[in-house]
Design a protein around this motif. Structure first.
Motif, PDB file in Angstrom:
ATOM      1  N   ASP A  57       0.829  -1.205   0.000  1.00  0.00           N
ATOM      2  CA  ASP A  57       0.000   0.000   0.000  1.00  0.00           C
ATOM      3  C   ASP A  57       0.864   1.256   0.000  1.00  0.00           C
ATOM      4  O   ASP A  57       1.836   1.343   0.748  1.00  0.00           O
ATOM      5  CB  ASP A  57      -0.895  -0.013   1.248  1.00  0.00           C
TER       6      ASP A  57
ATOM      7  N   GLN B  88      -1.360  -6.396   7.625  1.00  0.00           N
ATOM      8  CA  GLN B  88      -0.682  -5.224   8.172  1.00  0.00           C
ATOM      9  C   GLN B  88       0.392  -5.666   9.150  1.00  0.00           C
ATOM     10  O   GLN B  88       0.204  -6.629   9.889  1.00  0.00           O
ATOM     11  CB  GLN B  88      -1.698  -4.315   8.877  1.00  0.00           C
TER      12      GLN B  88
ATOM     13  N   THR C 211     -10.487  -7.664  -2.242  1.00  0.00           N
ATOM     14  CA  THR C 211      -9.216  -7.278  -1.634  1.00  0.00           C
ATOM     15  C   THR C 211      -8.992  -7.995  -0.314  1.00  0.00           C
ATOM     16  O   THR C 211      -9.913  -8.121   0.500  1.00  0.00           O
ATOM     17  CB  THR C 211      -9.176  -5.747  -1.381  1.00  0.00           C
TER      18      THR C 211
ATOM     19  N   ALA D 168      -5.880  -7.925   2.828  1.00  0.00           N
ATOM     20  CA  ALA D 168      -4.730  -7.115   3.231  1.00  0.00           C
ATOM     21  C   ALA D 168      -4.162  -7.575   4.563  1.00  0.00           C
ATOM     22  O   ALA D 168      -4.913  -7.896   5.494  1.00  0.00           O
ATOM     23  CB  ALA D 168      -5.113  -5.632   3.320  1.00  0.00           C
TER      24      ALA D 168
ATOM     25  N   GLN E 185       1.303  -2.110   4.842  1.00  0.00           N
ATOM     26  CA  GLN E 185       0.133  -2.936   4.546  1.00  0.00           C
ATOM     27  C   GLN E 185       0.326  -3.538   3.167  1.00  0.00           C
ATOM     28  O   GLN E 185       0.583  -2.818   2.196  1.00  0.00           O
ATOM     29  CB  GLN E 185      -1.144  -2.102   4.580  1.00  0.00           C
ATOM     30  N   SER E 186       0.222  -4.858   3.073  1.00  0.00           N
ATOM     31  CA  SER E 186       0.341  -5.545   1.796  1.00  0.00           C
ATOM     32  C   SER E 186      -1.055  -5.837   1.265  1.00  0.00           C
ATOM     33  O   SER E 186      -1.861  -6.501   1.929  1.00  0.00           O
ATOM     34  CB  SER E 186       1.129  -6.851   1.970  1.00  0.00           C
ATOM     35  N   ASN E 187      -1.347  -5.325   0.076  1.00  0.00           N
ATOM     36  CA  ASN E 187      -2.666  -5.472  -0.523  1.00  0.00           C
ATOM     37  C   ASN E 187      -2.669  -6.587  -1.564  1.00  0.00           C
ATOM     38  O   ASN E 187      -1.819  -6.610  -2.454  1.00  0.00           O
ATOM     39  CB  ASN E 187      -3.100  -4.166  -1.199  1.00  0.00           C
TER      40      ASN E 187
ATOM     41  N   THR F  72      -5.041  -8.250  -4.466  1.00  0.00           N
ATOM     42  CA  THR F  72      -6.241  -8.116  -5.279  1.00  0.00           C
ATOM     43  C   THR F  72      -6.553  -9.467  -5.911  1.00  0.00           C
ATOM     44  O   THR F  72      -5.675 -10.095  -6.505  1.00  0.00           O
ATOM     45  CB  THR F  72      -6.049  -7.065  -6.382  1.00  0.00           C
TER      46      THR F  72
ATOM     47  N   ARG G 276     -10.372  -7.860   4.944  1.00  0.00           N
ATOM     48  CA  ARG G 276     -10.735  -8.257   3.591  1.00  0.00           C
ATOM     49  C   ARG G 276     -12.029  -7.548   3.229  1.00  0.00           C
ATOM     50  O   ARG G 276     -12.827  -7.171   4.091  1.00  0.00           O
ATOM     51  CB  ARG G 276     -10.824  -9.764   3.432  1.00  0.00           C
ATOM     52  N   SER G 277     -12.262  -7.347   1.930  1.00  0.00           N
ATOM     53  CA  SER G 277     -13.453  -6.620   1.491  1.00  0.00           C
ATOM     54  C   SER G 277     -14.693  -7.501   1.497  1.00  0.00           C
ATOM     55  O   SER G 277     -15.811  -6.986   1.551  1.00  0.00           O
ATOM     56  CB  SER G 277     -13.230  -6.037   0.089  1.00  0.00           C
TER      57      SER G 277
END
Length: 236
Positions: free
Chosen positions: A117, A199, A195, A197, A126-128, A130, A159-160
């Motif tokens: 991120d 942290q 997504t 992620a 933060q590693s995102n 997709t 997560r989304s």
């Protein structure tokens, strides 16, 4: 009355007058209590400016702490223990080293990509991840592996997709901090872009994220399996 006598009386009256200090202070206090400004400034501008600088710095520090507190609070939602059975997906353990040997970012309807991120800093990142699928998935396991370079330790994940649809774990394995999201049995991942992620804190300075990677293993609702993976790049 002569001018000399009048002047003398006025001088004596002026000398005899003493300001009622208690009454003046009471008026000022009443004005402050009612929200009205005091009749005059009690501090010269030069004395006020340093105080304003200290107050501004204090507010900035509080803002940083609040951001950190928000990050940890958000992460805590995913770090709680979850029970229940999960759907049977391809074993992630079998594919862990495979990403280096050729797991591709795309496989059939599934695609994944990893990036750090841009709001990460010299102490926290933060590693995102997709994940995009063009059709529903009946089983899914996503693993984010963050290399245990200096000072790396988890501060949470999110997560989304709905929290209730996944079990989440964070552990250490083989020199990595491993974030794992597993779809619960009976739940479905809809077609679309999603997504995940992780942290974490890290040692001060630029962190080389080229050792970090993500893998995803899925079962398509229509039948068939798909596996994808991707590396991260260098970041702060």
């Amino acid at each position: 009355m002569k001018d000399e006598e009048l002047s003398g009386l006025l001088r004596e009256a002026a000398e005899a007058h003493r300001p009622d200090r208690a009454r003046m202070l009471a008026r000022i206090e009443r004005g402050m209590a009612s929200g009205r400004p005091a009749p005059r400034s009690v501090r010269p501008p030069r004395a006020v400016r340093p105080w304003l600088r200290v107050a501004g710095a204090t507010a900035a520090v509080c803002g940083v702490l609040a951001a950190g507190a928000f990050s940890v609070t958000w992460a805590g939602d995913d770090d709680r223990a979850h029970g229940g059975q999960v759907a049977s997906a391809p074993s992630p353990a079998a594919s862990t080293p495979a990403v280096r040997g050729g797991l591709r970012p795309e496989d059939g309807p599934l695609w994944t990509g990893g990036v750090v991120d841009p709001h990460s800093n010299a102490y926290w990142a933060q590693s995102n991840v997709t994940l995009r699928t063009t059709e529903p998935l009946s089983a899914l396991t996503v693993e984010l592996r963050v290399a245990r370079t200096g000072g790396v330790n988890s501060t949470g994940s999110w997560r989304s997709l709905p929290e209730r649809d996944f079990t989440v774990s964070v552990n250490e394995s083989g020199g990595y901090l491993v974030y794992r999201w597993t779809l619960r049995a009976g739940r479905t991942v809809p077609a679309g872009t999603h997504t995940f992620a992780g942290q974490y804190n890290h040692a001060e300075g630029d962190r080389d994220a080229t050792g970090d990677y993500v893998t995803a293993h899925a079962v398509r609702a229509s039948g068939g399996k798909a596996s994808v993976g991707d590396h991260f790049g260098r970041s702060r």
